[in-house]
Structures are given as structure tokens and as C-alpha cells.
Write a protein that holds these residues in place. Structure first.
Motif, PDB file in Angstrom:
ATOM      1  N   SER A   3       9.108   1.348   8.501  1.00  0.00           N
ATOM      2  CA  SER A   3       8.919   2.786   7.523  1.00  0.00           C
ATOM      3  C   SER A   3       9.464   2.835   6.373  1.00  0.00           C
ATOM      4  O   SER A   3      10.358   1.977   5.691  1.00  0.00           O
ATOM      5  N   TYR A   4       8.911   3.628   5.503  1.00  0.00           N
ATOM      6  CA  TYR A   4       8.928   3.566   3.973  1.00  0.00           C
ATOM      7  C   TYR A   4       9.252   4.941   3.460  1.00  0.00           C
ATOM      8  O   TYR A   4       8.758   5.839   3.913  1.00  0.00           O
ATOM      9  N   SER A   5      10.243   5.043   2.654  1.00  0.00           N
ATOM     10  CA  SER A   5      10.711   6.266   2.065  1.00  0.00           C
ATOM     11  C   SER A   5       9.881   6.697   0.764  1.00  0.00           C
ATOM     12  O   SER A   5       9.728   5.902  -0.070  1.00  0.00           O
ATOM     13  N   GLU A  15       9.500  10.113   5.174  1.00  0.00           N
ATOM     14  CA  GLU A  15       9.283   8.493   5.388  1.00  0.00           C
ATOM     15  C   GLU A  15       7.682   8.583   5.979  1.00  0.00           C
ATOM     16  O   GLU A  15       7.467   9.329   6.668  1.00  0.00           O
ATOM     17  N   ALA A  16       7.255   7.287   5.866  1.00  0.00           N
ATOM     18  CA  ALA A  16       5.924   7.179   6.323  1.00  0.00           C
ATOM     19  C   ALA A  16       5.797   5.770   7.031  1.00  0.00           C
ATOM     20  O   ALA A  16       6.361   4.663   6.514  1.00  0.00           O
ATOM     21  N   ILE A  17       5.083   5.350   7.800  1.00  0.00           N
ATOM     22  CA  ILE A  17       4.928   4.166   8.480  1.00  0.00           C
ATOM     23  C   ILE A  17       3.785   3.549   8.109  1.00  0.00           C
ATOM     24  O   ILE A  17       2.480   4.057   8.379  1.00  0.00           O
ATOM     25  N   TYR A  18       3.633   2.167   7.716  1.00  0.00           N
ATOM     26  CA  TYR A  18       2.390   1.504   7.190  1.00  0.00           C
ATOM     27  C   TYR A  18       2.695  -0.091   7.607  1.00  0.00           C
ATOM     28  O   TYR A  18       3.898  -0.429   7.579  1.00  0.00           O
ATOM     29  N   ARG A  38       7.106   5.719  -3.745  1.00  0.00           N
ATOM     30  CA  ARG A  38       7.680   4.964  -3.016  1.00  0.00           C
ATOM     31  C   ARG A  38       9.053   4.694  -3.368  1.00  0.00           C
ATOM     32  O   ARG A  38       9.384   4.251  -4.544  1.00  0.00           O
TER      33      ARG A  38
END
Length: 96
Positions: A3-5, A15-18, A38
Motif C-alpha cells: 500500500s502507498y500513502s 492509502e492506495a494499493i498498487y 505519493r
């Protein structure tokens, strides 16, 4: 997937998941719709000790690399002791 903030110019954080190969530097804010960049954050490290990791690795390995047995166990090995029960209801249970 990691997950990325992200943080937008309005101050919203999410937060998103890529997949690691497809992480965008900018995306649309989920709250206000502004451009969100990001953010650099600390990694989420595990607090499990080495014995816990050995257990997890062994369980994962046995799923796709089971141990190969080349012979039957010896009859002289440790005998299983069967417990004797006197409950009449236990007589109706299936035997193994």
C-alpha cells in the motif's frame, strides 16, 4: 500488494494499493478530487521473531514442496497407545 500513502494539496491523506511495477507518482484524491502526490512513509516492518518466520516458511513450503517418503514407517517404531474408554456411547463412534 503493497500500500502507498498519498497526500493532496488540500491536505487529505489516503492509502492506495498498487502492484510495485504500476505505482503512479500522482493520482486523484478520493475525498476532494484534487491531484494527490505519493508521500514518503516508513515501511511497515514485521514484528514477528525468527521462530514465527520459520513456522510460516515451513507451512508455505509444505504446501508446494511436501516431504517425499521412500518407505513405510518401521513397525518397531513407537507404538500408538489407544486409550480405553468405558462410556457406552463411544462404542457407536466409527473406528479408524
Amino acid at each position: 500488494m503493497p500500500s502507498y500513502s498519498y497526500r493532496c494539496v488540500e491536505g487529505c491523506r489516503f492509502e492506495a494499493i498498487y502492484p510495485m511495477a504500476e505505482v503512479p507518482q500522482e493520482t486523484e484524491c478520493r475525498d476532494c478530487g484534487a491531484v494527490a502526490r505519493r508521500a514518503i512513509t516508513a515501511p511497515h516492518l514485521s514484528v514477528a521473531d525468527s521462530s514465527a518466520f520459520r513456522l510460516m516458511d515451513g507451512a508455505a513450503r509444505s504446501a508446494h514442496e511436501p516431504e517425499v517418503v521412500t518407505s513405510l514407517p518401521s513397525a518397531a517404531g513407537p507404538a500408538r497407545r489407544r486409550s480405553v474408554t468405558h462410556n457406552p456411547l463411544h462404542a457407536k463412534l466409527p473406528r479408524s
